[in-house]
Design an enzyme around this catalytic site. Structure first.
Site, mmCIF file in Angstrom:
data_model
loop_
_atom_site.group_PDB
_atom_site.id
_atom_site.type_symbol
_atom_site.label_atom_id
_atom_site.label_comp_id
_atom_site.label_asym_id
_atom_site.label_seq_id
_atom_site.Cartn_x
_atom_site.Cartn_y
_atom_site.Cartn_z
ATOM 1 N N CYS A 36 1.884 3.622 9.913
ATOM 2 C CA CYS A 36 1.934 4.950 9.286
ATOM 3 C C CYS A 36 2.681 5.952 10.184
ATOM 4 C CB CYS A 36 0.523 5.451 9.004
ATOM 5 S SG CYS A 36 0.514 7.065 8.212
ATOM 6 N N GLY A 39 7.192 -2.012 -2.461
ATOM 7 C CA GLY A 39 6.484 -0.762 -2.686
ATOM 8 C C GLY A 39 7.227 0.097 -3.688
ATOM 9 N N ASN A 54 9.224 -6.865 4.422
ATOM 10 C CA ASN A 54 9.086 -5.627 3.645
ATOM 11 C C ASN A 54 10.170 -4.616 4.017
ATOM 12 O OD1 ASN A 54 7.215 -2.694 4.055
ATOM 13 N ND2 ASN A 54 7.679 -3.482 2.038
ATOM 14 N N PRO A 70 0.855 -1.193 0.000
ATOM 15 C CA PRO A 70 0.000 0.000 0.000
ATOM 16 C C PRO A 70 0.885 1.235 0.000
ATOM 17 C CG PRO A 70 0.131 -0.938 2.216
ATOM 18 C CD PRO A 70 0.931 -1.835 1.323
ATOM 19 N N GLN A 91 -7.064 -1.750 3.168
ATOM 20 C CA GLN A 91 -6.346 -1.483 4.422
ATOM 21 C C GLN A 91 -7.080 -0.402 5.224
ATOM 22 O OE1 GLN A 91 -2.551 0.878 4.857
ATOM 23 N NE2 GLN A 91 -1.721 -1.110 5.419
HETATM 24 C C1 LIG Z 1 4.560 7.513 -0.360
HETATM 25 C C2 LIG Z 1 4.337 6.316 0.543
HETATM 26 C C3 LIG Z 1 3.054 6.011 0.960
HETATM 27 C C4 LIG Z 1 2.825 4.908 1.810
HETATM 28 N N1 LIG Z 1 1.539 4.601 2.196
HETATM 29 C C5 LIG Z 1 1.307 3.513 2.981
HETATM 30 C C6 LIG Z 1 -0.023 3.127 3.343
HETATM 31 O O1 LIG Z 1 -1.027 3.738 2.945
HETATM 32 N N2 LIG Z 1 -0.161 2.035 4.152
HETATM 33 C C7 LIG Z 1 0.915 1.306 4.601
HETATM 34 O O2 LIG Z 1 0.737 0.330 5.328
HETATM 35 N N3 LIG Z 1 2.167 1.638 4.236
HETATM 36 C C8 LIG Z 1 2.386 2.698 3.441
HETATM 37 N N4 LIG Z 1 3.662 3.003 3.046
HETATM 38 C C9 LIG Z 1 4.779 2.106 3.419
HETATM 39 C C10 LIG Z 1 5.007 1.053 2.314
HETATM 40 O O3 LIG Z 1 3.884 0.205 2.191
HETATM 41 C C11 LIG Z 1 6.237 0.193 2.645
HETATM 42 O O4 LIG Z 1 6.054 -0.416 3.888
HETATM 43 C C12 LIG Z 1 7.530 1.022 2.662
HETATM 44 O O5 LIG Z 1 7.605 1.904 1.565
HETATM 45 C C13 LIG Z 1 8.769 0.105 2.657
HETATM 46 O O6 LIG Z 1 8.729 -0.748 1.555
HETATM 47 P P1 LIG Z 1 9.569 -0.451 0.191
HETATM 48 O O7 LIG Z 1 11.004 -0.256 0.597
HETATM 49 O O8 LIG Z 1 9.341 -1.682 -0.657
HETATM 50 O O9 LIG Z 1 9.004 0.797 -0.422
HETATM 51 C C14 LIG Z 1 3.912 4.100 2.225
HETATM 52 C C15 LIG Z 1 5.198 4.419 1.783
HETATM 53 C C16 LIG Z 1 5.427 5.501 0.944
HETATM 54 C C17 LIG Z 1 6.837 5.802 0.481
#
Ligand SMILES: Cc1cc2nc3c(=O)[nH]c(=O)nc-3n(C[C@H](O)[C@H](O)[C@H](O)COP(=O)(O)O)c2cc1C
Length: 314
Positions: A102, A227, A203, A7, A72
């Site tokens: 968050c 993500g 993650n 997400p 979510q």
């Molecule tokens: C711009 C942005 C928005 C995000 N929004 C959410 C969200 O709505 N819900 C959530 O659980 N995590 C959110 N995250 C966290 C990501 O789901 C993820 O846990 C985090 O980016 C680490 O994973 P990655 O390194 O693969 O990006 C967000 C991250 C970013 C950068």
């Protein structure tokens, strides 16, 4: 191995989920969070965050490519969270995911998101209320960070979530304070995995095939969530799943360009809408970390204000 599309609020909307799951390799998507305060969210608001619910069949909501989509929820009140969880399941969500990670100031100030990681009992109450409110076969998952200021409650939080009946747990391997600063502490995911029996999804900072391999080795998790990496490399899930780079090379730039065009054409919100121009520019900021061409394109369209101007350029 499952690869799950993370997400990402304000970035990974249903159009992006459609594009990336059409490219392939994803087993599940989780929507941007829906904020629950003190009332039942309207159908309209749920459909806005997860239009896939409108086409949900008996197997639940999916993207056009058939990949399941899970809504979510983010909130702190167990009774209100559970009422809304029951509602999204009724609307056809493929399970319900709870956001305990968050880092946003406003969200934490209102006692939602990562601040809840300071209070394992509260996590327990929320998950347990949700689990009781939804049908027995509905999947309830939670997503946590390693803690708020420090990692001292990481194991206790995971155990509270498990004992409340959650079916699976995603761990973003950083505390709230660590934000998005590298590195992700994958060894902590291994510790958590050892201390609970439900599936754990790893993650954080998986940007390519070799990261995925290393992360799975260190965490011992079979499943991973990506993500930012998914936005940087649109076929990341396929690249990860095919161990042999010959079988799934990184998507060439001309194919990425086609995706950029598809994204612009998915739907129109009116000529004056800034939605597409903003989203395309935002996506290019991620793409330029993988493709030098994306940076050049970003510079060219930076000042463009309409979707049409960008389409013409593409
Ligand atoms: C711009 C942005 C928005 C995000 N929004 C959410 C969200 O709505 N819900 C959530 O659980 N995590 C959110 N995250 C966290 C990501 O789901 C993820 O846990 C985090 O980016 C680490 O994973 P990655 O390194 O693969 O990006 C967000 C991250 C970013 C950068």
């Amino acid at each position: 191995m499952r690869v799950i599309l993370a997400p990402m609020d304000g970035v990974l909307d249903h159009l992006m989920r459609d594009l990336l799951t059409k490219v392939g390799g994803y087993d599940l998507c989780v929507t941007e969070f829906v904020r629950v305060v003190d009332q039942i969210i309207s159908d309209r608001a749920f459909f806005r965050s997860c239009p896939e619910l409108k086409n949900a069949d008996v197997y639940g909501s999916t993207t056009q490519a058939g990949t399941p989509v899970r809504v979510q929820l983010l909130g702190q009140n167990p009774a209100c969270m559970s009422d809304n969880a029951a509602k999204v399941i009724e609307l056809g969500s493929h399970g319900v995911d709870i956001n305990f990670g968050c880092p946003a100031k406003m969200v934490n100030k209102n006692r939602g998101g990562a601040i809840l990681l300071k209070d394992p009992e509260n996590l327990y109450q929320i998950v347990s209320a949700i689990k009781k409110a939804v049908p027995e076969d509905a999947i309830v998952s939670a997503k946590i960070r390693l803690g708020y200021e420090d990692k001292s409650l990481a194991i206790e939080n995971a155990q509270a979530i498990e004992s409340a009946g959650a079916n699976e747990l995603t761990v973003h391997a950083r505390t709230k304070i660590e934000g998005y600063k590298p590195p992700a502490h994958w060894q902590w995911i291994a510790k958590i995995k050892q201390s609970i029996d439900i599936p754990v999804i790893a993650n954080g900072d998986i940007f390519n095939q070799s990261d995925a391999k290393k992360c799975r080795e260190i965490t011992t998790c079979s499943d991973i969530m990506v993500g930012r990496g998914a936005l940087m490399m649109p076929n990341l899930a396929q690249v990860i799943k095919h161990q042999d780079p010959q079988l799934a090379p990184v998507m060439p730039w001309h194919e990425v360009q086609r995706l950029l065009l598809d994204y612009t054409r998915c739907e129109t919100y009116g000529d004056k809408s800034k939605y597409y121009p903003n989203r395309i520019k935002q996506w290019l900021k991620y793409l330029k970390l993988q493709y030098t061409e994306a940076d050049a394109l970003f510079q060219e369209i930076r000042t463009f204000k309409t979707a049409q101007a960008i389409i013409d350029k593409l």
